[in-house]
Design a protein around this motif. Structure first.
Motif, PDB file in Angstrom:
ATOM      1  N   GLY A  38      27.752  42.084  92.482  1.00  0.00           N
ATOM      2  CA  GLY A  38      28.437  42.094  91.593  1.00  0.00           C
ATOM      3  C   GLY A  38      30.181  40.967  92.169  1.00  0.00           C
ATOM      4  O   GLY A  38      31.410  41.316  91.872  1.00  0.00           O
ATOM      5  N   SER A  72      37.947  41.888  81.935  1.00  0.00           N
ATOM      6  CA  SER A  72      36.479  41.434  80.902  1.00  0.00           C
ATOM      7  C   SER A  72      36.650  40.478  81.826  1.00  0.00           C
ATOM      8  O   SER A  72      37.330  39.705  82.531  1.00  0.00           O
ATOM      9  N   ALA A  73      35.057  39.840  81.365  1.00  0.00           N
ATOM     10  CA  ALA A  73      34.825  38.678  82.166  1.00  0.00           C
ATOM     11  C   ALA A  73      36.359  37.327  81.334  1.00  0.00           C
ATOM     12  O   ALA A  73      36.362  37.454  80.488  1.00  0.00           O
ATOM     13  N   LYS A  94      32.586  38.032  85.278  1.00  0.00           N
ATOM     14  CA  LYS A  94      31.641  39.091  84.440  1.00  0.00           C
ATOM     15  C   LYS A  94      32.945  40.634  84.210  1.00  0.00           C
ATOM     16  O   LYS A  94      33.751  40.356  84.795  1.00  0.00           O
ATOM     17  N   SER A  95      32.142  41.198  82.971  1.00  0.00           N
ATOM     18  CA  SER A  95      32.775  42.256  82.592  1.00  0.00           C
ATOM     19  C   SER A  95      32.708  43.630  83.638  1.00  0.00           C
ATOM     20  O   SER A  95      30.923  43.874  83.325  1.00  0.00           O
TER      21      SER A  95
END
Length: 160
Positions: free
Chosen positions: A85, A114-115, A135-136
């Motif tokens: 991540g 949010s992405a 990415k979210s």
């Protein structure tokens, strides 16, 4: 500038970088004047490297029949750049965690993103580049400080 001047400038910058390392400096700024309207300003900054330590395999321990077992070796610390991540820097520049001085940060630890949402800004060559969340998820760690320099590929934050 001519090619000869450019080659000289490259040699000059290399010499500054060598001087920086040799004298254990973290930053060096120089302005070189060539003429009335011709100059070269150089700022060389040594980025603090993230040092990862891996535990070496323990040496074999021989015990007498009544001896207790040896304690296990501690686990190696996690490298944030290898985290799935990790949001890494797409460029060299200066990090800003908020849109302007004194304003609230784009994100904080524990925030849901949010992405595509802007999570920070990197200033490079007097241009403010908005860095989007890839990415979210939830911001688990912020690995940089506001106003600090970053290098290409440096981990900036962890989103899970």
């Amino acid at each position: 500038m001519s090619k000869q001047t450019t080659d000289t400038d490259v040699a000059f910058i290399s010499a500054l970088a060598e001087l920086l390392n040799k004298n254990d400096l973290t930053e060096l700024s120089v302005k070189r004047e060539y003429g009335e309207d011709d100059s070269l300003e150089v700022r060389v900054v040594k980025q603090a490297n993230v040092v990862t330590v891996t535990a070496a395999a323990p040496a074999p321990v021989y015990h007498a029949p009544a001896a207790s077992a040896a304690a296990p070796a501690p686990a190696a610390p996690e490298d944030p750049a290898q985290h799935p991540g990790a949001v890494t820097s797409p460029m060299v520049g200066t990090i800003y965690l908020s849109p302007e001085p004194g304003a609230a940060a784009f994100v904080t630890i524990g925030a849901t993103v949010s992405a595509g949402q802007t999570v920070l800004i990197i200033e490079a060559m007097k241009t403010m580049n908005h860095i989007p969340a890839p990415k979210s998820g939830v911001v688990k760690r912020i690995l940089v400080e506001d106003g600090s320099p970053v290098e290409y590929g440096a981990p900036l934050m962890i989103i899970e």
